[in-house]
Design a protein around this motif. Structure first.
Motif, PDB file in Angstrom:
ATOM      1  N   MET A 160     -38.667 -16.188  30.563  1.00  0.00           N
ATOM      2  CA  MET A 160     -38.190 -15.085  29.718  1.00  0.00           C
ATOM      3  C   MET A 160     -36.869 -14.537  30.265  1.00  0.00           C
ATOM      4  O   MET A 160     -36.776 -14.251  31.444  1.00  0.00           O
ATOM      5  N   ASN A 161     -35.923 -14.407  29.377  1.00  0.00           N
ATOM      6  CA  ASN A 161     -34.656 -13.781  29.782  1.00  0.00           C
ATOM      7  C   ASN A 161     -34.895 -12.271  29.877  1.00  0.00           C
ATOM      8  O   ASN A 161     -35.176 -11.608  28.894  1.00  0.00           O
ATOM      9  N   SER A 162     -34.787 -11.727  31.105  1.00  0.00           N
ATOM     10  CA  SER A 162     -35.171 -10.328  31.328  1.00  0.00           C
ATOM     11  C   SER A 162     -34.239  -9.346  30.627  1.00  0.00           C
ATOM     12  O   SER A 162     -34.660  -8.252  30.241  1.00  0.00           O
TER      13      SER A 162
ATOM     14  N   LYS B  58     -36.832 -17.555  19.776  1.00  0.00           N
ATOM     15  CA  LYS B  58     -36.319 -18.586  20.666  1.00  0.00           C
ATOM     16  C   LYS B  58     -37.230 -18.740  21.887  1.00  0.00           C
ATOM     17  O   LYS B  58     -37.561 -19.847  22.305  1.00  0.00           O
ATOM     18  N   GLU B  59     -37.649 -17.608  22.455  1.00  0.00           N
ATOM     19  CA  GLU B  59     -38.483 -17.673  23.658  1.00  0.00           C
ATOM     20  C   GLU B  59     -39.972 -17.531  23.323  1.00  0.00           C
ATOM     21  O   GLU B  59     -40.812 -17.468  24.227  1.00  0.00           O
ATOM     22  N   GLN B  60     -40.258 -17.435  22.040  1.00  0.00           N
ATOM     23  CA  GLN B  60     -41.636 -17.482  21.547  1.00  0.00           C
ATOM     24  C   GLN B  60     -42.550 -16.395  22.108  1.00  0.00           C
ATOM     25  O   GLN B  60     -43.583 -16.686  22.703  1.00  0.00           O
ATOM     26  N   TYR B  61     -42.129 -15.166  21.927  1.00  0.00           N
ATOM     27  CA  TYR B  61     -43.035 -14.056  22.244  1.00  0.00           C
ATOM     28  C   TYR B  61     -42.853 -12.905  21.252  1.00  0.00           C
ATOM     29  O   TYR B  61     -41.828 -12.821  20.556  1.00  0.00           O
ATOM     30  N   ILE B  62     -43.875 -12.075  21.204  1.00  0.00           N
ATOM     31  CA  ILE B  62     -43.898 -10.888  20.348  1.00  0.00           C
ATOM     32  C   ILE B  62     -44.123  -9.686  21.258  1.00  0.00           C
ATOM     33  O   ILE B  62     -44.926  -9.764  22.205  1.00  0.00           O
ATOM     34  N   ILE B  63     -43.416  -8.597  21.009  1.00  0.00           N
ATOM     35  CA  ILE B  63     -43.685  -7.346  21.731  1.00  0.00           C
ATOM     36  C   ILE B  63     -44.291  -6.375  20.729  1.00  0.00           C
ATOM     37  O   ILE B  63     -43.745  -6.176  19.638  1.00  0.00           O
ATOM     38  N   ILE B  64     -45.430  -5.781  21.093  1.00  0.00           N
ATOM     39  CA  ILE B  64     -46.127  -4.893  20.151  1.00  0.00           C
ATOM     40  C   ILE B  64     -46.527  -3.597  20.848  1.00  0.00           C
ATOM     41  O   ILE B  64     -46.712  -3.564  22.080  1.00  0.00           O
ATOM     42  N   THR B  65     -46.649  -2.547  20.049  1.00  0.00           N
ATOM     43  CA  THR B  65     -47.086  -1.258  20.592  1.00  0.00           C
ATOM     44  C   THR B  65     -48.577  -1.332  20.946  1.00  0.00           C
ATOM     45  O   THR B  65     -49.331  -2.077  20.326  1.00  0.00           O
ATOM     46  N   PRO B  66     -48.992  -0.555  21.955  1.00  0.00           N
ATOM     47  CA  PRO B  66     -50.406  -0.566  22.349  1.00  0.00           C
ATOM     48  C   PRO B  66     -51.249   0.310  21.431  1.00  0.00           C
ATOM     49  O   PRO B  66     -50.722   1.142  20.696  1.00  0.00           O
TER      50      PRO B  66
ATOM     51  N   ASP C  87     -48.003 -14.061  23.281  1.00  0.00           N
ATOM     52  CA  ASP C  87     -47.492 -15.271  22.638  1.00  0.00           C
ATOM     53  C   ASP C  87     -47.938 -15.290  21.172  1.00  0.00           C
ATOM     54  O   ASP C  87     -48.576 -14.338  20.697  1.00  0.00           O
ATOM     55  N   PHE C  88     -47.623 -16.373  20.470  1.00  0.00           N
ATOM     56  CA  PHE C  88     -47.877 -16.413  19.028  1.00  0.00           C
ATOM     57  C   PHE C  88     -49.366 -16.582  18.694  1.00  0.00           C
ATOM     58  O   PHE C  88     -49.760 -16.550  17.531  1.00  0.00           O
TER      59      PHE C  88
END
Ligand SMILES: [Zn+2]
Length: 200
Positions: free
Chosen positions: A1-3, A39-47, A64-65
């Motif tokens: 992951m690109n930080s 591109k890096e295949q991730y999702i960021i979601i609220t808790p 991940d997906f």
């Protein structure tokens, strides 16, 4: 992951989350927001279970997906409605952020299983159209499957019967704005439907 990219996406999501709660569209810990890095295949979601106005960067959950957690500094539970967000991303390659709210006026239409009529010009921001998705229990696989079946490129707004609304878009700040327009159009549509010549 690109930080650097990860931090930038988290900051955008955090800002959008506070905006949508403070503007009254995700009150009482309802609703959820996410962004995707295809591109890096991730999702960021609220808790789940945390007021969006009080969120900090470390509260956001990276998955991940398939919904597996990749990064979760504060050990939170990702929103239970993650499967629905994943369904949106998998079926709309042009979507980069998803906002789900239980905002009052849009949800009034959802309770009745009705599309929101495009009565004022703000509806152009979401293609003048909404699609009703039949009821599925919030957070369930069944609901994600119904979203998958009902999603199309004709509209960025899905009305979840007896539940709330999903808004899809590109940058998260724009999707939040779109969510506000949906609520505004629903409000005007409902109020104007109550007026007639006899009571004015
Ligand atoms: Zn919901």
């Amino acid at each position: 992951m690109n930080s650097i990219i990860l931090l930038s996406l988290k900051e955008q999501l955090l800002k959008a989350s506070k905006d949508i709660e403070l503007s009254g569209h995700c009150r009482h810990k309802t609703g959820n927001l996410s962004v995707i890095n295809r591109k890096e295949q991730y999702i960021i979601i609220t808790p789940s279970g945390i007021s969006k106005a009080k969120l900090v960067l470390a509260d956001l959950v990276v998955c991940d997906f398939e919904g597996n957690i990749l990064d979760n500094p504060n050990n939170n539970k990702p929103s239970s409605e993650l499967p629905m967000h994943i369904a949106c991303y998998k079926n709309r390659a042009d979507v980069h952020s998803v906002v789900h709210t239980h905002s009052t006026y849009a949800t009034a239409f959802a309770v009745k299983g009705l599309e929101i009529p495009p009565v004022v010009t703000e509806s152009v921001f979401y293609k003048d159209k909404t699609t009703v998705i039949g009821y599925g229990k919030p957070g369930s696989r069944e609901l994600a499957e119904k979203v998958t079946a009902g999603i199309s490129e004709d509209t960025d707004v899905l009305i979840l019967e007896k539940h709330g609304v999903i808004i899809m878009g590109e940058a998260i700040a724009e999707t939040v704005l779109k969510a506000k327009y949906v609520e505004e159009v629903a409000k005007v549509a409902l109020l104007s439907s109550m007026l007639n010549e006899n009571n004015l």
